[in-house]
Scaffold this motif. Structure first.
Motif, PDB file in Angstrom:
ATOM      1  N   TYR A 240     -10.644   5.190  -7.251  1.00  0.00           N
ATOM      2  CA  TYR A 240     -10.550   4.830  -5.836  1.00  0.00           C
ATOM      3  C   TYR A 240     -10.624   6.075  -4.948  1.00  0.00           C
ATOM      4  N   VAL A 241      -9.863   7.096  -5.306  1.00  0.00           N
ATOM      5  CA  VAL A 241      -9.856   8.325  -4.496  1.00  0.00           C
ATOM      6  C   VAL A 241     -11.237   8.968  -4.502  1.00  0.00           C
TER       7      VAL A 241
ATOM      8  N   ILE B 190      -6.262   7.223   0.860  1.00  0.00           N
ATOM      9  CA  ILE B 190      -5.303   7.292  -0.248  1.00  0.00           C
ATOM     10  C   ILE B 190      -4.055   6.483   0.087  1.00  0.00           C
TER      11      ILE B 190
ATOM     12  N   VAL C   7       0.868  -1.179   0.000  1.00  0.00           N
ATOM     13  CA  VAL C   7       0.000   0.000   0.000  1.00  0.00           C
ATOM     14  C   VAL C   7       0.904   1.227   0.000  1.00  0.00           C
TER      15      VAL C   7
ATOM     16  N   THR D 107     -13.670   6.959  -2.254  1.00  0.00           N
ATOM     17  CA  THR D 107     -13.399   7.055  -0.815  1.00  0.00           C
ATOM     18  C   THR D 107     -13.374   8.498  -0.323  1.00  0.00           C
TER      19      THR D 107
ATOM     20  N   TYR E  80      -4.141   2.764  -0.553  1.00  0.00           N
ATOM     21  CA  TYR E  80      -4.298   2.281  -1.924  1.00  0.00           C
ATOM     22  C   TYR E  80      -3.207   1.268  -2.242  1.00  0.00           C
TER      23      TYR E  80
ATOM     24  N   PHE F 269      -6.755   4.527  -9.903  1.00  0.00           N
ATOM     25  CA  PHE F 269      -6.399   5.284  -8.709  1.00  0.00           C
ATOM     26  C   PHE F 269      -7.387   6.422  -8.473  1.00  0.00           C
TER      27      PHE F 269
END
Length: 420
Positions: free
Chosen positions: A118-119, A136, A10, A122, A139, A115
């Protein structure tokens, strides 16, 4: 799936947030980065329009990764090529150990759509979502051996370097076009019948409402030179998916070159809406696109047949004048166009006001000579922009394949191979 020498980590294991401060007095317009001058869709940064009012800002250094933490779906990211300062809404991501993690490899890992998805997923907040800094750092990324990281980054950097070269060429071509316009139509040093500069060679000048102009030139209202394509009214139903019919709004008109920036188009319509909804039709090659709300006075030339104009944009279709001359002229008078602002909360201009603006119209032979030169410059810019779109597509398609190991780079001979 993992491969020999690869491991899954991560972000927190290999990177951290830089939080060092520097006095705001140490930053300049050239090295101050805020969310405003970070460009969407992974396009880097532009020049800042203003300096911070706070006493200090966050320091970043060459090789750091800057990530806008507001509205992460805009995909604003930059690999720093210099030292400077940034606002608190910009995250500075640094790698912990260069013997374990290549800086450019980390940048390309974070450049992936996965990415940003994902950001965004979340993030916290609704009207102005912000990335969750803890999330972050959780990730997950794939970490190959360092030499393979460098090889991957090198392939992707080669594409980005070509994109940047094209951008620099276009910037110089734009400077040339504007300098030529000023020389011919502001200084009035266009070549006379003997090839000498007109005004300094004694060319006759006459008084006009715009000041002294060459004899035989005219002053016209913009309304006499263009037809208006205006789709203001109800907002069209938007497609939930990206289609071949982008809506060109003010964001797509930003930037220094004359070509529509389709990377900044975030709204799309379907084919049926494209063909039936827009009452005034669609822009055609040679139309001049003008923003009328928000960032007013932005101008682009429309080439090809891709897209429809938003409510905050109008298209000017020239008649009895070269669209290349008029585009260059309107760029030159941009401050005057902005002065038509009637908005109190949000800047806006009425096209009915702009249409009354006085335009200098040169003799036909001078206009034709200028147009021929600018036509060549414009198509060079257009071709470079098309090539950049293709290169970005190649890069973005390669990214997940390289980062997942679907495409491997054998270190023995440097030749790409694909895992089936």
């Amino acid at each position: 799936m993992t491969f020999n020498g690869w491991k899954e980590v991560v972000l927190e294991e290999v990177s951290y947030y830089g939080d060092e401060k520097i006095p705001s007095a140490e930053v300049t317009l050239d090295n101050y980065i805020s969310t405003e001058n970070m460009l969407p869709n992974k396009s880097g940064v532009g020049m800042a329009s203003g300096l911070p009012t706070t006493k200090s800002v966050r320091r970043y250094k060459k090789g750091d990764i800057l990530l806008s933490n507001i509205r992460p779906y805009f995909k604003k990211i930059w690999f720093a090529t210099k030292n400077g300062g940034c606002s608190n809404d910009v995250l500075v991501i640094k790698n912990k150990d260069e013997k374990e993690l290549d800086k450019k490899y980390l940048y390309y890992t974070l450049l992936q759509d996965n990415f940003f998805d994902y950001v965004t997923a979340t993030s916290k907040g609704t009207k102005m979502p912000r990335g969750d800094k803890s999330a972050i750092m959780n990730y997950g990324i794939m970490l190959p051996p360092l030499n393979e990281q460098k090889a991957i980054a090198n392939i992707l950097s080669t594409l980005d370097e070509k994109i940047e070269t094209n951008n620099q060429i276009n910037e110089k071509l734009e400077e040339m076009a504007q300098a030529l316009f000023k020389h011919w139509f502001v200084d009035f040093e266009f070549p006379n019948e003997n090839g000498d500069p007109y005004k300094s060679s004694g060319g006759e000048m006459v008084e006009s409402e715009l000041g002294m102009i060459p004899k035989g030139w005219e002053i016209c209202q913009l309304d006499d030179l263009v037809d208006i394509i205006d789709n203001r009214g109800k907002t069209p139903p938007l497609s939930q998916n990206k289609t071949n019919y982008p809506i060109i709004d003010v964001k797509a008109l930003t930037g220094t070159d004359r070509i529509v920036n389709y990377d900044n188009c975030s709204k799309f319509v379907d084919k049926n809406t494209y063909e039936t909804w827009f009452r005034s039709g669609h822009p055609k090659t040679g139309d001049i696109l003008l923003s009328t709300v928000g960032s007013i006075g932005e101008l682009k030339l429309f080439f090809g047949d891709k897209g429809c104009i938003a409510q905050n944009v109008v298209a000017l279709r020239t008649k009895n004048i070269s669209y290349l001359y008029l585009f260059q002229y309107m760029r030159h008078i941009k401050k005057q166009l902005i002065s038509y602002n009637i908005g109190s909360v949000q800047p806006s201009i009425k096209i009915t006001h702009v249409k009354k603006h006085k335009i200098l119209v040169p003799k036909k032979d001078i206009e034709d000579s200028f147009t021929e030169i600018i036509k060549n410059i414009s198509f060079l810019i257009f071709n470079n922009s098309i090539e950049n779109q293709r290169l970005v597509s190649i890069r973005d398609n390669l990214l997940p394949k390289l980062m997942s190991g679907e495409i491997r780079i054998p270190m023995e001979d440097g030749v790409l191979s694909e895992k089936n």
